[in-house]
Motif scaffolding. Structure first.
Motif, PDB file in Angstrom:
ATOM      1  N   ASP A   1       0.904  -1.213  -0.044  1.00  0.00           N
ATOM      2  CA  ASP A   1       0.026   0.119  -0.160  1.00  0.00           C
ATOM      3  C   ASP A   1       0.899   1.289   0.083  1.00  0.00           C
ATOM      4  OD1 ASP A   1       1.017  -0.101   2.713  1.00  0.00           O
ATOM      5  OD2 ASP A   1      -0.991  -0.265   3.699  1.00  0.00           O
TER       6      ASP A   1
ATOM      7  N   LYS B   1       2.804   2.147   2.210  1.00  0.00           N
ATOM      8  CA  LYS B   1       3.065   2.846   3.704  1.00  0.00           C
ATOM      9  C   LYS B   1       4.014   2.162   4.329  1.00  0.00           C
ATOM     10  CE  LYS B   1      -1.777   4.148   3.839  1.00  0.00           C
ATOM     11  NZ  LYS B   1      -2.952   3.982   4.917  1.00  0.00           N
TER      12      LYS B   1
ATOM     13  N   GLY C   1       9.025   3.936   0.576  1.00  0.00           N
ATOM     14  CA  GLY C   1       7.339   3.962   0.308  1.00  0.00           C
ATOM     15  C   GLY C   1       7.198   3.306  -0.888  1.00  0.00           C
TER      16      GLY C   1
ATOM     17  N   SER D   1       5.614   0.300  -3.598  1.00  0.00           N
ATOM     18  CA  SER D   1       4.345  -0.115  -3.545  1.00  0.00           C
ATOM     19  C   SER D   1       4.217  -1.254  -4.644  1.00  0.00           C
ATOM     20  CB  SER D   1       3.179   0.795  -3.568  1.00  0.00           C
ATOM     21  OG  SER D   1       3.278   1.452  -5.023  1.00  0.00           O
TER      22      SER D   1
ATOM     23  N   GLN E   1      -1.332  -4.746   2.606  1.00  0.00           N
ATOM     24  CA  GLN E   1       0.204  -4.603   3.100  1.00  0.00           C
ATOM     25  C   GLN E   1       1.085  -5.533   2.638  1.00  0.00           C
ATOM     26  OE1 GLN E   1      -1.882  -4.509   7.329  1.00  0.00           O
ATOM     27  NE2 GLN E   1       0.020  -3.234   7.680  1.00  0.00           N
TER      28      GLN E   1
END
Length: 348
Positions: free
Chosen positions: A226, A228, A233, A235, A281
């Motif tokens: 995601d 995060k 960071g 994805s 996640q």
């Protein structure tokens, strides 16, 4: 010999063809049963079957007692554990380690594990609660190796996954011990420093071995689909496939191992949490493959229930994979139907 299905053991051989109560043929004569076969018989409502009697030779008391089938793996495990401690301490002191020793310590263990299919037994038997950091890294290497094979990687690729998992946390050697071993919650500043272990690990591995894949896995194993995660960071497909494998192995091992600030969690409960994390996640296919291949290994394991009763997992519940059917001295307990009961511990 007539035997109730719940008393069957892997390796028993059917003496006759087996049918369910509707007359449907389930299993043929001469079939050697595995755990999944016993679960299938239960699912079809078969109560009793005939199995071949096995007549063993009288025990020779002059011979030593039988050796646990994982004893050789335990020796290799301890060697690899000591090897990781050495490289970790060298990395802490010098910022690098002897890269030539990694394969010498790790390869014999992973070669031994090629024949071991019951991963849950492997993890329960090959464990050392005395030092989380070293044991965790070795567990992640082992689980990454297994998961890569389950996903169809070649043996060479699976070994690379295991190697990367083994080294993924070496950057923690540069984290101050008062942060690494802090029993309470980290401050914002301490957590920011802890997150840098991914960058430290990348640099240490490159300096020590030049292994770009293992270095990348060390850098990326806390990235999340995601976006995060950290440190960058990333994805989805920005995260390398082996980093996604190590991320799953890392979370499972971390949650099932006791640490200074956390008691270990029950194994099936952790699989349920991984299932939740697969929706945003952790990489979905990688995580689901891990769960799907781990679940059959729990059949036959002993459990301690929250009621204080001890029982055995008989089969995975098709309506709730993480709430299995348990056999105790009092009968059968379907955890999917009894929300007031939980598994407190799973053991061999």
């Amino acid at each position: 010999m007539r035997v109730h299905v719940t008393d069957l053991k892997p390796g028993d051989t059917l003496l006759r063809d087996t049918f369910n109560t509707f007359g449907i043929h389930i299993m043929q004569k001469g079939h050697t049963l595995q755990r999944e076969d016993i679960a299938k018989l239960l699912q079809h409502g078969v109560d009793d079957v005939d199995i071949e009697e096995v007549f063993s030779e009288p025990a020779d008391i002059s011979q030593p007692s039988s050796i646990h089938p994982l004893q050789d793996a335990k020796i290799q495990f301890n060697t690899a554990l000591q090897g990781f401690e050495d490289l970790f301490l060298n990395a802490a002191a010098r910022g690098e380690f002897d890269g030539s020793q990694v394969d010498a310590k790790l390869e014999p263990l992973l070669t031994e594990l090629q024949e071991q299919k019951d991963v849950v037994s492997v993890l329960l038997f090959l464990n050392d609660d005395n030092n989380y950091t070293y044991t965790h890294s070795l567990q992640v290497g082992m689980l990454s190796y297994y998961l890569a094979t389950w996903m169809g990687y070649t043996e060479q690729e699976a070994y690379q996954a295991g190697r990367a998992g083994y080294l993924h946390d070496v950057g923690k050697s540069k984290i101050p011990s008062h942060i690494l071993n802090k029993p309470g919650r980290l401050t914002t500043e301490e957590f920011e420093e802890m997150k840098r272990h991914t960058i430290y690990g990348h640099d240490i591995i490159m300096q020590s071995t030049g292994d770009k894949i293992s270095a990348m896995v060390a850098l990326q194993h806390h990235e999340r689909t995601d976006g995060k995660g950290y440190p960058n960071g990333l994805s989805l497909d920005e995260i390398h496939p082996l980093s996604r494998i190590t991320a799953v192995a890392d979370v499972y091992s971390a949650m099932t191992t006791a640490r200074v600030y956390q008691t270990k969690q029950e194994l099936l409960r952790v699989l349920k949490e991984l299932h939740r994390m697969s929706f945003g996640q952790l990489h979905a296919e990688t995580t689901q493959t891990f769960i799907r291949n781990m679940l059959p290994n729990f059949i036959g394991k002993q459990v301690l229930l929250s009621s204080g009763e001890v029982g055995q997992i008989i089969m995975t519940n098709p309506s709730n994979f993480f709430r299995p059917l348990i056999k105790t001295d009092k009968g059968f307990t379907d955890l999917a139907m009894q929300s007031n009961l939980d598994i407190e511990e799973i053991f061999m």
